[in-house]
Design an enzyme around this catalytic site. Sequence first.
Site, PDB file in Angstrom:
ATOM      1  N   SER A  97      37.176  34.627  51.331  1.00  0.00           N
ATOM      2  CA  SER A  97      36.313  35.186  50.294  1.00  0.00           C
ATOM      3  C   SER A  97      35.762  36.549  50.680  1.00  0.00           C
ATOM      4  CB  SER A  97      35.137  34.242  50.010  1.00  0.00           C
ATOM      5  OG  SER A  97      34.343  34.068  51.180  1.00  0.00           O
ATOM      6  N   HIS A 142      42.167  33.509  46.191  1.00  0.00           N
ATOM      7  CA  HIS A 142      40.780  33.106  46.380  1.00  0.00           C
ATOM      8  C   HIS A 142      40.348  32.154  45.274  1.00  0.00           C
ATOM      9  CE1 HIS A 142      36.242  34.114  46.413  1.00  0.00           C
ATOM     10  NE2 HIS A 142      36.503  33.083  47.202  1.00  0.00           N
ATOM     11  N   GLU A 184      41.266  34.496  42.125  1.00  0.00           N
ATOM     12  CA  GLU A 184      41.481  35.911  42.393  1.00  0.00           C
ATOM     13  C   GLU A 184      42.777  36.052  43.185  1.00  0.00           C
ATOM     14  OE1 GLU A 184      37.127  37.998  42.574  1.00  0.00           O
ATOM     15  OE2 GLU A 184      37.704  36.829  44.343  1.00  0.00           O
ATOM     16  N   ASN A 237      32.778  38.346  44.402  1.00  0.00           N
ATOM     17  CA  ASN A 237      31.785  38.475  45.475  1.00  0.00           C
ATOM     18  C   ASN A 237      31.299  39.906  45.657  1.00  0.00           C
ATOM     19  OD1 ASN A 237      31.534  35.793  46.121  1.00  0.00           O
ATOM     20  ND2 ASN A 237      33.113  35.818  47.690  1.00  0.00           N
TER      21      ASN A 237
END
Length: 309
Positions: free
Chosen positions: A144, A165, A177, A215
């Site tokens: 991540s 991800h 992702e 993130n």
Amino acid sequence: MAFLTHQLIRGFSSSAIRNAAIKHVTVIGGGLMGAGIAQVAATTGHSVVLVDTNEKILKQSAMGIEGSLKRVVKKKFADKPEAGAEFIAKVMANISTSTDASTVVESTDLVLEAIVENLGIKQGLFAALDKLAPAHTIFASNTSSLPITDIASSTSRLDRFGGLHFFNPVPMMKLVEVIGTSATSQTTFDSLLAFSKALGKTPVSCKDTPGFIVNRLLVPYMMEAIRLHERGHGSKEDIDVAMKLGAGYPMGPFELLDYVGLDTSKFIIDGWAEKDPDNPLMQPSQLLNKLVAEGKLGKKTGEGFYKYK
């Protein structure tokens, strides 16, 4: 001649990827994320081997997957118990476990790691498996926060390396992702996109930048909430209520920090601050550091920004 040979090999491997969909998946790491990925892949008809060095963890993972499937059955097969039992048996039959990754990867289309967020450990894993996996096998990381390029650098298959991800809990969260590096071939990237769709997920294409998309936006938001509180400009309770009722978020930033784990958030922001120390969005927080040092990591320890019984 060396350049020509490299191009021929790369072209051959890319053709292999193009001509074969991902069917056999090796998931490294039997924790929450790895087990979730294994469950989703097995549910969509993929042959999955879940690998961990600890046999006890693998047994717990298998039990967790079966328990999760039983919850699915209660909703989808409420009036058809026999069909529900058949569904569980079929999915579980698609999953096997192993403590020996070296033998498993000899016949897999995709190696996807979901282990500890430690660059050296991930590089060591992929470096070892790179020598054993077939030429067509794609490597991917579920990281991540770590650069995919740095993880891939330990292998000789840079064009067959990318990021996938997933989000927790994997069976429920629709997003994946898909990350490509500057060396990831288009055929590899397309294969990872297709695999994500085959899992019933919605993939988004990402560059190999810190935090990718989610993130990169989420962590600075949570950190700014902490700084707002540190400056005395709002209580954590009011900040959470404001973001839930004013922005429509399901959780406030402090509730989310506790859910994610304060140690996880600290690890991410510390790594980013090291790489980009002058970026004000990536500065550490004294309050966050204090809570982590005290072992108050959020819901998993019973206390973080809030206390949990």
